[in-house]
Design a protein around this motif. Structure first.
Motif, PDB file in Angstrom:
ATOM      1  N   VAL A  26      25.393  39.619  12.445  1.00  0.00           N
ATOM      2  CA  VAL A  26      25.807  40.015  11.095  1.00  0.00           C
ATOM      3  C   VAL A  26      26.754  38.974  10.509  1.00  0.00           C
ATOM      4  CG1 VAL A  26      27.126  41.736   9.793  1.00  0.00           C
ATOM      5  CG2 VAL A  26      25.414  42.474  11.464  1.00  0.00           C
ATOM      6  N   ARG A  55      19.990  46.821  10.222  1.00  0.00           N
ATOM      7  CA  ARG A  55      20.439  48.091   9.628  1.00  0.00           C
ATOM      8  C   ARG A  55      21.718  47.886   8.824  1.00  0.00           C
ATOM      9  NH1 ARG A  55      18.760  50.964  14.778  1.00  0.00           N
ATOM     10  NH2 ARG A  55      16.749  51.866  14.196  1.00  0.00           N
ATOM     11  N   GLU A  56      22.554  46.954   9.222  1.00  0.00           N
ATOM     12  CA  GLU A  56      23.764  46.624   8.466  1.00  0.00           C
ATOM     13  C   GLU A  56      23.479  45.613   7.365  1.00  0.00           C
ATOM     14  OE1 GLU A  56      27.337  45.614  10.616  1.00  0.00           O
ATOM     15  OE2 GLU A  56      26.593  46.666  12.394  1.00  0.00           O
ATOM     16  N   TRP A  60      23.656  45.553   2.853  1.00  0.00           N
ATOM     17  CA  TRP A  60      24.650  44.587   2.368  1.00  0.00           C
ATOM     18  C   TRP A  60      23.990  43.561   1.454  1.00  0.00           C
ATOM     19  CZ3 TRP A  60      24.929  39.266   3.191  1.00  0.00           C
ATOM     20  CH2 TRP A  60      26.084  38.659   2.716  1.00  0.00           C
TER      21      TRP A  60
END
Length: 73
Positions: A26, A55-56, A60
């Motif tokens: 990430v 998923r993050e 974003w």
């Protein structure tokens, strides 16, 4: 161009294949992604870190105004 393929250029490679951890994947994408960039993710083997990072990252990226599309042919 080799085998009828053309390079996409402008990629971010978070090296997810090396399983550096979700936080590392990430952080790399958030740090290196620029407008028009392409995030390189890998398949095969245990991709649980890649899936968790996506998923993050996908929400974003959407909030940042990025849109998703396949490469132009």
């Amino acid at each position: 161009m080799q085998d009828g393929l053309r390079p996409l250029g402008g990629t971010v490679d978070p090296r997810d294949w090396s399983r550096p951890g979700v936080a590392s994947i990430v952080a790399t994408v958030r740090r290196e992604l620029r407008p028009g960039g392409i995030v390189l993710m890998h398949d095969g083997g245990n991709r649980s870190q890649t899936v968790a990072a996506l998923r993050e990252l996908l929400p974003w990226m959407t909030r940042q105004g990025y849109r998703f599309s396949p490469p132009a042919s």
